[in-house]
Motif scaffolding. Structure first.
Motif, PDB file in Angstrom:
ATOM      1  N   UNK A 181       3.953  -0.736  -1.308  1.00  0.00           N
ATOM      2  CA  UNK A 181       5.310  -0.216  -1.363  1.00  0.00           C
ATOM      3  C   UNK A 181       5.720  -0.108  -2.829  1.00  0.00           C
ATOM      4  N   UNK A 182       6.966   0.317  -3.084  1.00  0.00           N
ATOM      5  CA  UNK A 182       7.343   0.588  -4.474  1.00  0.00           C
ATOM      6  C   UNK A 182       7.311  -0.661  -5.346  1.00  0.00           C
ATOM      7  N   UNK A 183       7.616  -1.833  -4.795  1.00  0.00           N
ATOM      8  CA  UNK A 183       7.590  -3.055  -5.588  1.00  0.00           C
ATOM      9  C   UNK A 183       6.159  -3.511  -5.841  1.00  0.00           C
ATOM     10  N   UNK A 184       5.317  -3.365  -4.836  1.00  0.00           N
ATOM     11  CA  UNK A 184       3.904  -3.718  -5.019  1.00  0.00           C
ATOM     12  C   UNK A 184       3.246  -2.763  -6.015  1.00  0.00           C
ATOM     13  N   UNK A 185       3.634  -1.485  -5.965  1.00  0.00           N
ATOM     14  CA  UNK A 185       3.094  -0.522  -6.930  1.00  0.00           C
ATOM     15  C   UNK A 185       3.570  -0.833  -8.343  1.00  0.00           C
ATOM     16  N   UNK A 186       4.818  -1.274  -8.469  1.00  0.00           N
ATOM     17  CA  UNK A 186       5.333  -1.657  -9.782  1.00  0.00           C
ATOM     18  C   UNK A 186       4.552  -2.835 -10.338  1.00  0.00           C
ATOM     19  N   UNK A 221      -5.070  -6.988  -3.934  1.00  0.00           N
ATOM     20  CA  UNK A 221      -4.451  -8.246  -4.371  1.00  0.00           C
ATOM     21  C   UNK A 221      -2.937  -8.113  -4.482  1.00  0.00           C
ATOM     22  N   UNK A 222      -2.459  -6.900  -4.699  1.00  0.00           N
ATOM     23  CA  UNK A 222      -1.020  -6.671  -4.824  1.00  0.00           C
ATOM     24  C   UNK A 222      -0.375  -6.271  -3.505  1.00  0.00           C
ATOM     25  N   UNK A 223      -1.163  -6.082  -2.462  1.00  0.00           N
ATOM     26  CA  UNK A 223      -0.654  -5.754  -1.134  1.00  0.00           C
ATOM     27  C   UNK A 223      -0.185  -7.051  -0.471  1.00  0.00           C
ATOM     28  N   UNK A 224       0.997  -7.499  -0.808  1.00  0.00           N
ATOM     29  CA  UNK A 224       1.527  -8.795  -0.381  1.00  0.00           C
ATOM     30  C   UNK A 224       1.701  -8.861   1.137  1.00  0.00           C
ATOM     31  N   UNK A 225       2.266  -7.807   1.723  1.00  0.00           N
ATOM     32  CA  UNK A 225       2.517  -7.846   3.162  1.00  0.00           C
ATOM     33  C   UNK A 225       1.291  -7.491   3.997  1.00  0.00           C
TER      34      UNK A 225
END
Length: 122
Positions: A49-54, A39-43
């Motif tokens: 990536x680091x922003x999705x992991x945050x 759900x957080x894997x936007x692309x």
């Protein structure tokens, strides 16, 4: 040793996709992410990536979403950081002000002395 993957597409039906097809590769990459992390894997690249992991790390309840309280807390922190940034900028200006003023005064006195020497004043 080669690893064999099933040739199912992301919908779960087998339609004879070859291992070089993009749907197969997407399915293979996404196998590593949990349902919530997807759900957080936007692309949609199959990795965070680091922003999705945050964003994922802010999901304390593992629900796949961030609560409004966390969003408000982040906005408050961002505002506090912005204020600190302005204070640091102001502090840097104040720190360099005596040096700039001294250089300006020296330039003024040097120019005044040069003018007096050229004109023949005092």
């Amino acid at each position: 040793m080669a690893v064999k993957f099933s040739e199912e597409t992301s919908s779960g039906s087998s339609n004879g996709k070859k291992s070089g097809d993009s749907a197969f590769n997407t399915k293979r990459r996404n196998r590593g992410l949990s349902v919530v992390s997807k759900k957080f894997d936007i692309d949609g690249d199959g990795t965070l990536d680091k922003y999705e992991m945050l964003a994922r790390s802010l999901d304390h309840q593992n629900s796949g979403s961030i609560t409004p309280e966390i969003v408000v807390e982040l906005l408050k922190e961002q505002d506090a950081l912005r204020k600190r940034q302005w204070l640091l900028l102001f502090g840097n200006i104040v720190q360099w002000l005596p040096i700039i003023a001294g250089a300006a005064y020296t330039l003024y006195k040097f120019s005044e002395r040069q003018y007096q020497q050229n004109v023949g004043g005092k």
